[in-house]
Scaffold this active site. Structure first.
Site, PDB file in Angstrom:
ATOM      1  N   ASP A 150      -0.223   5.116   0.777  1.00 24.97           N
ATOM      2  CA  ASP A 150      -0.536   6.132   1.779  1.00 24.97           C
ATOM      3  C   ASP A 150      -0.436   5.572   3.196  1.00 24.97           C
ATOM      4  OD1 ASP A 150      -1.029   7.824  -0.316  1.00 24.97           O
ATOM      5  OD2 ASP A 150      -3.210   7.707  -0.190  1.00 24.97           O
ATOM      6  N   ASP A 201       0.876  -1.158   0.000  1.00 28.33           N
ATOM      7  CA  ASP A 201       0.000   0.000   0.000  1.00 28.33           C
ATOM      8  C   ASP A 201       0.921   1.217   0.000  1.00 28.33           C
ATOM      9  OD1 ASP A 201      -2.324   1.698   0.525  1.00 28.33           O
ATOM     10  OD2 ASP A 201      -1.529   1.836   2.566  1.00 28.33           O
TER      11      ASP A 201
END
Length: 253
Positions: free
Chosen positions: A49, A47
């Site tokens: 963010d 991922d």
């Protein structure tokens, strides 16, 4: 009808990516087994963010556009899994309505900050011949900027694409992208397994949308180095707070 331009990106828009069956292997039964999968992974998916970078890209864009507080609360609920990702993304972008120029200015004036240890971890994975992918509910242009800092090819980036009118005004986002949906990260991983015949794929992230990608991912590692999501910390069988923990695993083998 006004004409649109779509923010450039290299995301696959393959029917198989959207419709592929996301059934996968049973979840790992022990931490030791999970570590073995990580050490022998064909691919590691991150991922972006609050995982690869310290901030939430959409929250930073909202601050830049003057609607930070309202959008930050929506992000918190989305990451906690209390609303669908697409609903939250639609609502947040409806408040921000970023122009093409604002997005580019954000990247140049406030570039995303890499999380400590991620550069070294990605470099070590590359040295081991492991494919590294960025799978993000954020925006293509921001994620590609991050990828370039980590020597990750743009073809290995899967993220959302913003749409703009030719005058640069906001015109929505590409809703066909799997990363715009809850469960979309799992669809991407299924696609990668089918496309490249990966046997062992690891997903690393801070949020509910990352955790639910396992299966089809063979192992999920929860990350709490930037922000702790209560649901993820409680449910993830392998939870870390610094990427040095993963580097240490690699160096010990």
């Amino acid at each position: 009808m006004a004409q649109l331009r779509v923010q450039c990106g290299n995301i696959q828009n393959d029917h198989n990516l959207l419709s592929h069956n996301r059934k996968g292997p049973k979840k790992m039964s022990s931490l030791m087994e999970m570590k073995e999968v990580f050490l022998n992974a064909d691919a590691v998916c991150f991922d972006v963010d609050s995982t690869v970078i310290r901030e939430e890209g959409i929250d930073e864009l909202a601050k830049f556009c003057g609607v930070g507080d309202a959008v930050s609360e929506m992000t918190r609920r989305a990451m906690g899994g209390s609303v669908t990702f697409k609903a939250a993304l639609t609502a947040r972008l409806g408040l921000i309505r970023p122009s093409y120029e604002q997005v580019q200015k954000l990247i140049s004036e406030h570039p995303p900050q890499l999380t400590p240890g991620i550069r070294e971890l990605v470099s070590r994975l590359h040295q081991r011949g492991v494919q590294v992918f960025l799978i993000s509910g954020g925006f293509q242009s921001i994620v590609e900027h991050v990828a370039s800092q980590l020597n990750i090819p743009t073809a290995n980036v899967f993220a959302n694409r913003l749409k703009f009118y030719f005058n640069g005004e906001y015109a929505g986002f590409d809703e066909a992208q799997p990363t715009a949906e809850s469960g979309g990260k799992g669809q991407v991983i299924s696609y990668l397994k089918e496309q490249f015949q990966f046997k062992k794929v690891v997903m690393i992230g801070d949020g509910a949308t990352d955790m639910e990608a396992c299966p089809p991912a063979d192992c999920f590692i929860g990350f709490g180095g930037n922000v702790v999501r209560k649901q993820v910390k409680e449910k993830a069988k392998w939870y870390i707070t610094h990427f040095d923990e993963l580097l240490k695993e690699l160096e010990e083998r």
